[in-house]
Structure formats: C-alpha cells, structure tokens
Scaffold this active site. Structure first.
Site, PDB file in Angstrom:
ATOM      1  N   GLU A  97     -15.337  39.419   4.729  1.00 38.56           N
ATOM      2  CA  GLU A  97     -15.683  39.553   6.141  1.00 38.56           C
ATOM      3  C   GLU A  97     -16.230  40.962   6.325  1.00 38.56           C
ATOM      4  O   GLU A  97     -15.541  41.944   6.048  1.00 38.56           O
ATOM      5  CB  GLU A  97     -14.463  39.317   7.046  1.00 38.56           C
ATOM      6  CG  GLU A  97     -14.838  39.459   8.521  1.00 38.56           C
ATOM      7  CD  GLU A  97     -13.765  38.954   9.479  1.00 38.56           C
ATOM      8  OE1 GLU A  97     -13.060  37.980   9.146  1.00 38.56           O
ATOM      9  OE2 GLU A  97     -13.647  39.552  10.565  1.00 38.56           O
TER      10      GLU A  97
ATOM     11  N   HIS B  28      -4.861  39.608  21.442  1.00 42.82           N
ATOM     12  CA  HIS B  28      -4.667  40.380  22.667  1.00 42.82           C
ATOM     13  C   HIS B  28      -4.118  39.562  23.835  1.00 42.82           C
ATOM     14  O   HIS B  28      -3.743  40.137  24.854  1.00 42.82           O
ATOM     15  CB  HIS B  28      -5.934  41.157  22.994  1.00 42.82           C
ATOM     16  CG  HIS B  28      -6.186  42.167  21.907  1.00 42.82           C
ATOM     17  ND1 HIS B  28      -5.256  43.146  21.596  1.00 42.82           N
ATOM     18  CD2 HIS B  28      -7.187  42.285  21.003  1.00 42.82           C
ATOM     19  CE1 HIS B  28      -5.703  43.837  20.561  1.00 42.82           C
ATOM     20  NE2 HIS B  28      -6.861  43.337  20.183  1.00 42.82           N
TER      21      HIS B  28
ATOM     22  N   ARG C 231       3.074  44.460  16.864  1.00 45.35           N
ATOM     23  CA  ARG C 231       2.721  44.951  18.207  1.00 45.35           C
ATOM     24  C   ARG C 231       2.086  43.872  19.078  1.00 45.35           C
ATOM     25  O   ARG C 231       2.088  43.979  20.279  1.00 45.35           O
ATOM     26  CB  ARG C 231       1.807  46.167  18.132  1.00 45.35           C
ATOM     27  CG  ARG C 231       0.410  45.843  17.688  1.00 45.35           C
ATOM     28  CD  ARG C 231      -0.496  47.037  17.777  1.00 45.35           C
ATOM     29  NE  ARG C 231      -0.167  48.056  16.795  1.00 45.35           N
ATOM     30  CZ  ARG C 231      -1.055  48.949  16.335  1.00 45.35           C
ATOM     31  NH1 ARG C 231      -2.278  48.957  16.805  1.00 45.35           N
ATOM     32  NH2 ARG C 231      -0.711  49.814  15.431  1.00 45.35           N
ATOM     33  N   HIS C 232       1.485  42.851  18.454  1.00 46.57           N
ATOM     34  CA  HIS C 232       0.992  41.738  19.276  1.00 46.57           C
ATOM     35  C   HIS C 232       1.543  40.397  18.780  1.00 46.57           C
ATOM     36  O   HIS C 232       2.519  39.908  19.312  1.00 46.57           O
ATOM     37  CB  HIS C 232      -0.536  41.765  19.490  1.00 46.57           C
ATOM     38  CG  HIS C 232      -1.375  42.202  18.321  1.00 46.57           C
ATOM     39  ND1 HIS C 232      -1.326  41.595  17.106  1.00 46.57           N
ATOM     40  CD2 HIS C 232      -2.302  43.195  18.223  1.00 46.57           C
ATOM     41  CE1 HIS C 232      -2.200  42.189  16.292  1.00 46.57           C
ATOM     42  NE2 HIS C 232      -2.787  43.165  16.931  1.00 46.57           N
TER      43      HIS C 232
ATOM     44  N   GLU D  72      -4.675  37.135   9.524  1.00 51.15           N
ATOM     45  CA  GLU D  72      -5.036  38.488   9.085  1.00 51.15           C
ATOM     46  C   GLU D  72      -3.757  39.188   8.655  1.00 51.15           C
ATOM     47  O   GLU D  72      -2.756  39.159   9.385  1.00 51.15           O
ATOM     48  CB  GLU D  72      -5.686  39.268  10.219  1.00 51.15           C
ATOM     49  CG  GLU D  72      -7.083  38.796  10.524  1.00 51.15           C
ATOM     50  CD  GLU D  72      -7.724  39.644  11.612  1.00 51.15           C
ATOM     51  OE1 GLU D  72      -7.134  40.645  12.047  1.00 51.15           O
ATOM     52  OE2 GLU D  72      -8.812  39.276  12.052  1.00 51.15           O
TER      53      GLU D  72
ATOM     54  N   ASN E 295     -10.009  35.159  17.896  1.00 49.39           N
ATOM     55  CA  ASN E 295      -8.817  35.974  17.622  1.00 49.39           C
ATOM     56  C   ASN E 295      -7.997  36.096  18.912  1.00 49.39           C
ATOM     57  O   ASN E 295      -8.500  36.567  19.935  1.00 49.39           O
ATOM     58  CB  ASN E 295      -9.274  37.349  17.108  1.00 49.39           C
ATOM     59  CG  ASN E 295      -8.105  38.247  16.760  1.00 49.39           C
ATOM     60  OD1 ASN E 295      -7.141  38.342  17.515  1.00 49.39           O
ATOM     61  ND2 ASN E 295      -8.184  38.924  15.631  1.00 49.39           N
TER      62      ASN E 295
ATOM     63  N   HIS F  77      -3.527  38.233  13.769  1.00 56.63           N
ATOM     64  CA  HIS F  77      -3.134  39.313  12.868  1.00 56.63           C
ATOM     65  C   HIS F  77      -1.653  39.624  13.063  1.00 56.63           C
ATOM     66  O   HIS F  77      -1.253  40.125  14.113  1.00 56.63           O
ATOM     67  CB  HIS F  77      -3.988  40.553  13.198  1.00 56.63           C
ATOM     68  CG  HIS F  77      -3.774  41.717  12.278  1.00 56.63           C
ATOM     69  ND1 HIS F  77      -4.470  42.901  12.415  1.00 56.63           N
ATOM     70  CD2 HIS F  77      -2.959  41.896  11.205  1.00 56.63           C
ATOM     71  CE1 HIS F  77      -4.083  43.747  11.478  1.00 56.63           C
ATOM     72  NE2 HIS F  77      -3.166  43.167  10.736  1.00 56.63           N
TER      73      HIS F  77
ATOM     74  N   THR G 127      -7.924  47.678  13.737  1.00 54.12           N
ATOM     75  CA  THR G 127      -8.296  47.847  12.331  1.00 54.12           C
ATOM     76  C   THR G 127      -9.552  48.709  12.290  1.00 54.12           C
ATOM     77  O   THR G 127     -10.642  48.237  12.579  1.00 54.12           O
ATOM     78  CB  THR G 127      -8.537  46.468  11.681  1.00 54.12           C
ATOM     79  OG1 THR G 127      -7.443  45.624  12.025  1.00 54.12           O
ATOM     80  CG2 THR G 127      -8.629  46.577  10.186  1.00 54.12           C
TER      81      THR G 127
ATOM     82  N   GLY H 244     -12.407  38.628  19.080  1.00 52.35           N
ATOM     83  CA  GLY H 244     -11.188  38.567  19.874  1.00 52.35           C
ATOM     84  C   GLY H 244     -11.222  39.375  21.146  1.00 52.35           C
ATOM     85  O   GLY H 244     -11.316  38.837  22.241  1.00 52.35           O
TER      86      GLY H 244
ATOM     87  N   HIS I 156     -15.543  42.143  14.311  1.00 50.23           N
ATOM     88  CA  HIS I 156     -14.930  43.356  14.887  1.00 50.23           C
ATOM     89  C   HIS I 156     -15.863  43.988  15.917  1.00 50.23           C
ATOM     90  O   HIS I 156     -16.957  44.422  15.590  1.00 50.23           O
ATOM     91  CB  HIS I 156     -14.540  44.409  13.838  1.00 50.23           C
ATOM     92  CG  HIS I 156     -13.409  45.276  14.341  1.00 50.23           C
ATOM     93  ND1 HIS I 156     -13.603  46.263  15.270  1.00 50.23           N
ATOM     94  CD2 HIS I 156     -12.072  45.261  14.087  1.00 50.23           C
ATOM     95  CE1 HIS I 156     -12.441  46.825  15.553  1.00 50.23           C
ATOM     96  NE2 HIS I 156     -11.489  46.222  14.859  1.00 50.23           N
TER      97      HIS I 156
ATOM     98  N   ARG J   9       0.828  42.017  12.415  1.00 54.19           N
ATOM     99  CA  ARG J   9       0.891  43.405  11.941  1.00 54.19           C
ATOM    100  C   ARG J   9       2.310  43.754  11.524  1.00 54.19           C
ATOM    101  O   ARG J   9       3.281  43.169  12.014  1.00 54.19           O
ATOM    102  CB  ARG J   9       0.432  44.362  13.045  1.00 54.19           C
ATOM    103  CG  ARG J   9      -1.036  44.281  13.359  1.00 54.19           C
ATOM    104  CD  ARG J   9      -1.426  45.369  14.348  1.00 54.19           C
ATOM    105  NE  ARG J   9      -1.531  46.655  13.689  1.00 54.19           N
ATOM    106  CZ  ARG J   9      -2.675  47.263  13.395  1.00 54.19           C
ATOM    107  NH1 ARG J   9      -3.830  46.708  13.724  1.00 54.19           N
ATOM    108  NH2 ARG J   9      -2.674  48.423  12.790  1.00 54.19           N
TER     109      ARG J   9
HETATM  110  N1  PXP Z   1     -12.004  40.579  12.070  1.00 54.87           N
HETATM  111  C1  PXP Z   1     -10.975  41.352  11.640  1.00 54.87           C
HETATM  112  C2  PXP Z   1     -10.685  41.388  10.191  1.00 54.87           C
HETATM  113  C3  PXP Z   1     -10.185  42.071  12.549  1.00 54.87           C
HETATM  114  O1  PXP Z   1      -9.179  42.837  12.101  1.00 54.87           O
HETATM  115  C4  PXP Z   1     -10.456  41.957  13.929  1.00 54.87           C
HETATM  116  C5  PXP Z   1      -9.605  42.675  14.910  1.00 54.87           C
HETATM  117  O2  PXP Z   1      -8.312  42.213  14.852  1.00 54.87           O
HETATM  118  C6  PXP Z   1     -11.517  41.129  14.329  1.00 54.87           C
HETATM  119  C7  PXP Z   1     -12.294  40.477  13.367  1.00 54.87           C
HETATM  120  C8  PXP Z   1     -11.848  40.910  15.760  1.00 54.87           C
HETATM  121  O3  PXP Z   1     -12.236  42.112  16.348  1.00 54.87           O
HETATM  122  P1  PXP Z   1     -12.354  42.161  17.927  1.00 54.87           P
HETATM  123  O4  PXP Z   1     -10.991  41.912  18.488  1.00 54.87           O
HETATM  124  O5  PXP Z   1     -12.846  43.551  18.166  1.00 54.87           O
HETATM  125  O6  PXP Z   1     -13.335  41.109  18.332  1.00 54.87           O
END
Ligand code: PXP
Length: 244
Positions: free
Chosen positions: A154, A13, A52-53, A73, A10, A46, A104, A215, A193, A48
């Site tokens: 997921e 960031h 924001r990103h 996403e 991901n 993602h 999220t 991510g 996540h 959004r």
């Molecule tokens: N999976 C989903 C559905 C998410 O929304 C996110 C965060 O954007 C991630 C995975 C990745 O999470 P992290 O950035 O904490 O690794």
C-alpha cells in the site's frame, strides 16, 4: 487497466469519537455496516498498541458481523501477530507505529525491518491472510516488500496529499513511478492516507492501483452529509477518474 478500483473504508475515527466520551456511541461496527450499504468493497481498521481508537472488542464484533473483507492494520509486533492469527482477517496491512504520533506518519521501513518482517509475513500468509506492507513510494521499499514475501504494497499518499500545490505534481510522479515498479516486480498495489475529494482523482486514475483505503476525510465529511453520502461521492469520484 483493472477497471474496478476497490474502496476500503477505514472506520477508526468513528471509534475515536466514541472513545472521547467512553461508552458505546457511535459504534464503528454500525459504521462498517453502513459503509457496506454505501458501496464500500472492504473495511479497514487499525488496532493500535495503545487502543486509542479501535478496540479488541471492535475487532471481535467486526469479524462476527461483517460480510465484507476486513483489512486489519497492525504493527509488526508479537502481540498483533497473535491477534491476527486468532482472527484470520481477509487481509493485514503492516504499518509502522509510534505511540507519540497522531496518525501513521510515514511508511514502514521494509529495508531495515527485513528480519522482523520475513517471519511475520510468512506466518500470516500461511494462515491465509493477504499481507500488504504500507510503504513510501520508493522503489527500494517495494523491492524489500517483495523480498520479505508480501504479495501487496500500500503506497503512502500522505506526502502527496499534504504537499503544497507546487510540489504536488512531484509527489504524484513518485506514486505513479512506484505503482509501475510494483507491477514490474509482481506486487499488487494499493494506496491510501490523507485522501480527500480533491486529491483522490489522480491516484484513482493510476491504472495498476487496485484498492484505496480512506478514512479520516470520509468520517469528517459524514458530519455534514452523512456517511452514506460521503462514501457514495468518493466512490463516484473514483469511478470518474477510472473512466467508468
Ligand atoms: N492506509 C493506512 C495504512 C493507514 O494507516 C491509514 C490511516 O489509518 C489510511 C490508509 C487511511 O488514512 P486516512 O484516515 O487519512 O484516510
């Protein structure tokens, strides 16, 4: 056991850092190409509602330049559906979205959201997009995902990652049980996540989980060791947990 566990990187960031100053640096698309070189199996981004990103232009450029599958996403809104149908990414992961949240924070409520999700999942599937629902490791949510026609779930690993040491085994058991339930009802199972080098092993060891999306930790670790090294180490830990 599915031997190979896919890693979706991901890149949100990278865009967060770019947007802190405006301008074009660092470029999330460059990060996606570097992630591919480092062994990522897919890229997740993602878009959004508040942008924001990741931006619309990032999605355009990712679709143009990426050879890896893109997992978009998105919130279950008409605007995001229109964008997804225009781009037809390999996959779309439907996530809940609240403007005031930092990330999220919880899974999608597929039980209550059934009436919105049914047509949305149907439209994406018809366009050839593989749809996953980002849900808590709760059997009722998995049953609802199945009922709205999603082929993939997921599992939200946030509670497991955030749990204090004493509670973490309990949270892990919930994920293990949910992954077994997903298999029993015929859903492909992903997870993600909050995963880090310390928390990824037990999740990667669940035999029916076929994809992890990671991510924030990878991008943060890249500050110290570089993106290539942070991804390669995560990949190695996943393979080790998988007994490869
Ligand atoms: N999976 C989903 C559905 C998410 O929304 C996110 C965060 O954007 C991630 C995975 C990745 O999470 P992290 O950035 O904490 O690794």
């Amino acid at each position: 056991m599915t031997d190979k566990l896919r890693l979706g990187v991901n890149i949100d960031h990278v865009a967060t850092i770019r947007n802190a100053r405006g301008g074009v640096h660092p470029d999330p698309v460059r990060a996606a190409l570097a992630a591919a070189e480092a062994g990522a199996d897919g890229i997740t981004a993602h878009l959004r509602e508040d942008r924001r990103h990741i931006s619309d232009d990032d999605i355009d450029r990712l679709m143009d330049s990426l050879s890896l599958p893109l997992n978009l996403e998105m919130a279950a809104t008409p605007e995001m559906l229109e964008i997804a149908l225009r781009h037809r990414p390999h996959a779309a992961c439907i996530v809940p979205e609240r403007r005031e949240e930092r990330t999220t924070e919880g899974g999608l409520d597929a039980v209550r959201g059934r009436d919105t999700l049914c047509p949305l999942v149907g439209a994406l599937a018809e366009a050839g997009v593989r749809v996953s629902l980002f849900v808590e490791p709760d059997p009722a949510q998995l049953d609802a995902a199945k009922a709205v026609g999603a082929p993939v779930v997921e599992l939200h690993t946030g509670a497991y990652c955030d749990a204090a040491a004493l509670r973490r085994p309990h949270e892990l058991q919930r994920i293990i049980a949910a992954a077994a339930h997903a298999e029993a009802i015929g859903l492909e199972c992903h997870a993600g996540h909050g995963l880090t080098y310390d928390t990824v092993g037990p999740i990667a060891a669940i035999p029916t989980v076929v994809e992890l999306n990671i991510g924030h930790f990878l991008i943060g670790e890249a500050i110290f060791v570089g993106l290539d090294a942070s991804i390669r180490r995560m990949r190695a830990l996943m393979d080790q947990a998988r007994g490869r």
